[in-house]
Design a protein around this motif. Sequence first.
Motif, PDB file in Angstrom:
ATOM      1  N   ASP A  52       0.859  -1.182   0.000  1.00  0.00           N
ATOM      2  CA  ASP A  52       0.000   0.000   0.000  1.00  0.00           C
ATOM      3  C   ASP A  52       0.901   1.240   0.000  1.00  0.00           C
ATOM      4  N   LEU A  53       0.926   1.941  -1.118  1.00  0.00           N
ATOM      5  CA  LEU A  53       1.831   3.080  -1.263  1.00  0.00           C
ATOM      6  C   LEU A  53       1.560   4.177  -0.241  1.00  0.00           C
ATOM      7  N   GLU A  54       0.306   4.364   0.150  1.00  0.00           N
ATOM      8  CA  GLU A  54      -0.029   5.393   1.144  1.00  0.00           C
ATOM      9  C   GLU A  54       0.591   5.040   2.498  1.00  0.00           C
ATOM     10  N   VAL A  55       0.544   3.772   2.861  1.00  0.00           N
ATOM     11  CA  VAL A  55       1.133   3.327   4.130  1.00  0.00           C
ATOM     12  C   VAL A  55       2.649   3.511   4.086  1.00  0.00           C
ATOM     13  N   VAL A  56       3.262   3.147   2.980  1.00  0.00           N
ATOM     14  CA  VAL A  56       4.710   3.301   2.837  1.00  0.00           C
ATOM     15  C   VAL A  56       5.097   4.772   2.962  1.00  0.00           C
ATOM     16  N   ARG A  57       4.334   5.651   2.336  1.00  0.00           N
ATOM     17  CA  ARG A  57       4.625   7.081   2.417  1.00  0.00           C
ATOM     18  C   ARG A  57       4.558   7.568   3.865  1.00  0.00           C
ATOM     19  N   ILE A  58       3.556   7.107   4.604  1.00  0.00           N
ATOM     20  CA  ILE A  58       3.397   7.514   6.003  1.00  0.00           C
ATOM     21  C   ILE A  58       4.537   6.960   6.855  1.00  0.00           C
ATOM     22  N   LEU A  59       4.897   5.691   6.624  1.00  0.00           N
ATOM     23  CA  LEU A  59       5.955   5.070   7.418  1.00  0.00           C
ATOM     24  C   LEU A  59       7.323   5.701   7.159  1.00  0.00           C
ATOM     25  N   GLU A  60       7.531   6.183   5.949  1.00  0.00           N
ATOM     26  CA  GLU A  60       8.812   6.819   5.620  1.00  0.00           C
ATOM     27  C   GLU A  60       8.916   8.240   6.159  1.00  0.00           C
ATOM     28  N   LYS A  61       7.804   8.797   6.528  1.00  0.00           N
ATOM     29  CA  LYS A  61       7.749  10.174   7.010  1.00  0.00           C
ATOM     30  C   LYS A  61       8.393  10.276   8.397  1.00  0.00           C
ATOM     31  N   ASN A  62       8.884  11.424   8.725  1.00  0.00           N
ATOM     32  CA  ASN A  62       9.448  11.677  10.051  1.00  0.00           C
ATOM     33  C   ASN A  62       8.344  11.464  11.097  1.00  0.00           C
ATOM     34  N   PRO A  63       8.575  10.604  12.109  1.00  0.00           N
ATOM     35  CA  PRO A  63       7.536  10.304  13.096  1.00  0.00           C
ATOM     36  C   PRO A  63       6.998  11.541  13.832  1.00  0.00           C
ATOM     37  N   ASP A  64       7.808  12.579  13.918  1.00  0.00           N
ATOM     38  CA  ASP A  64       7.351  13.798  14.604  1.00  0.00           C
ATOM     39  C   ASP A  64       6.267  14.527  13.819  1.00  0.00           C
ATOM     40  N   TYR A  65       6.158  14.232  12.517  1.00  0.00           N
ATOM     41  CA  TYR A  65       5.200  14.944  11.670  1.00  0.00           C
ATOM     42  C   TYR A  65       4.045  14.066  11.188  1.00  0.00           C
ATOM     43  N   VAL A  66       3.899  12.880  11.755  1.00  0.00           N
ATOM     44  CA  VAL A  66       2.781  12.003  11.390  1.00  0.00           C
ATOM     45  C   VAL A  66       1.542  12.488  12.132  1.00  0.00           C
ATOM     46  N   THR A  67       0.492  12.740  11.399  1.00  0.00           N
ATOM     47  CA  THR A  67      -0.748  13.214  12.026  1.00  0.00           C
ATOM     48  C   THR A  67      -1.502  12.046  12.646  1.00  0.00           C
ATOM     49  N   ASN A  68      -2.431  12.373  13.523  1.00  0.00           N
ATOM     50  CA  ASN A  68      -3.260  11.338  14.139  1.00  0.00           C
ATOM     51  C   ASN A  68      -4.057  10.581  13.079  1.00  0.00           C
ATOM     52  N   GLN A  69      -4.523  11.269  12.072  1.00  0.00           N
ATOM     53  CA  GLN A  69      -5.290  10.644  11.003  1.00  0.00           C
ATOM     54  C   GLN A  69      -4.420   9.647  10.235  1.00  0.00           C
ATOM     55  N   GLU A  70      -3.178  10.016   9.943  1.00  0.00           N
ATOM     56  CA  GLU A  70      -2.270   9.109   9.247  1.00  0.00           C
ATOM     57  C   GLU A  70      -1.944   7.890  10.113  1.00  0.00           C
ATOM     58  N   PHE A  71      -1.713   8.131  11.388  1.00  0.00           N
ATOM     59  CA  PHE A  71      -1.436   7.021  12.306  1.00  0.00           C
ATOM     60  C   PHE A  71      -2.625   6.072  12.353  1.00  0.00           C
ATOM     61  N   PHE A  72      -3.842   6.613  12.454  1.00  0.00           N
ATOM     62  CA  PHE A  72      -5.048   5.804  12.487  1.00  0.00           C
ATOM     63  C   PHE A  72      -5.210   5.009  11.194  1.00  0.00           C
ATOM     64  N   PHE A  73      -4.894   5.623  10.059  1.00  0.00           N
ATOM     65  CA  PHE A  73      -4.967   4.962   8.761  1.00  0.00           C
ATOM     66  C   PHE A  73      -4.047   3.732   8.726  1.00  0.00           C
ATOM     67  N   VAL A  74      -2.828   3.889   9.198  1.00  0.00           N
ATOM     68  CA  VAL A  74      -1.862   2.781   9.225  1.00  0.00           C
ATOM     69  C   VAL A  74      -2.330   1.704  10.205  1.00  0.00           C
ATOM     70  N   LEU A  75      -2.817   2.120  11.361  1.00  0.00           N
ATOM     71  CA  LEU A  75      -3.281   1.166  12.360  1.00  0.00           C
ATOM     72  C   LEU A  75      -4.447   0.332  11.845  1.00  0.00           C
ATOM     73  N   VAL A  76      -5.417   0.973  11.223  1.00  0.00           N
ATOM     74  CA  VAL A  76      -6.570   0.255  10.672  1.00  0.00           C
ATOM     75  C   VAL A  76      -6.119  -0.714   9.582  1.00  0.00           C
ATOM     76  N   GLY A  77      -5.211  -0.292   8.735  1.00  0.00           N
ATOM     77  CA  GLY A  77      -4.679  -1.172   7.693  1.00  0.00           C
ATOM     78  C   GLY A  77      -3.991  -2.387   8.284  1.00  0.00           C
ATOM     79  N   PHE A  78      -3.196  -2.145   9.328  1.00  0.00           N
ATOM     80  CA  PHE A  78      -2.500  -3.240  10.004  1.00  0.00           C
ATOM     81  C   PHE A  78      -3.499  -4.215  10.631  1.00  0.00           C
ATOM     82  N   LEU A  79      -4.527  -3.695  11.284  1.00  0.00           N
ATOM     83  CA  LEU A  79      -5.534  -4.553  11.917  1.00  0.00           C
ATOM     84  C   LEU A  79      -6.318  -5.358  10.888  1.00  0.00           C
TER      85      LEU A  79
END
Length: 173
Positions: A52-79
């Motif tokens: 999932d390219l969107e997940v990869v983009r979020i994971l490559e991003k600096n953790p200090d700049y990951v929004t709650n929405q992006e984190f939730f998106f990755v978490l839901v995908g993982f679940l």
Amino acid sequence: MELSKHETAPSAGSEYAGIGSRFLASLLDGIILGIPLYIIWAVCATLMIMGDLEVVRILEKNPDYVTNQEFFFVLVGFLKVMGILASISFIVYLLYFTLMESSKWQATLGKKIMGIQVVEAEGERLSFGRAAGRFLARSFLSPILLIGYILAFFTEKRQALHDLLAGTIVIKK
């Protein structure tokens, strides 16, 4: 040529399988199924998440700049991925135990190695439905506080809760 149900009945001198041999058989089955399924889980989870390219983009991003929405998106995908893999694993375990215990072997590979087999209380081979019921009872009821397994210490035929519910016994071959 397949044996009839009456040909698979245990002899009058059959002994009930001990708790130790049943435990070791279960441990062996866990290893036989667990190692390949773990490898499949790791590969599939990695491919599904990294595919999932969107997940990869979020994971490559600096953790200090990951929004709650992006984190939730990755978490839901993982679940979702874990839910799919857990469902597949459950089906694999269900088919393994049900098909093996209702086969002419009347045992899983672990039970076969330990020299024990599962039979109906009357000594006949399990039907597919009874083997499936035994598996489901073992999966959902017996692990609760281990009471289902503890019962085997106190029953005459060394039956655990899932054996009592399915009307089965485990005997030495």
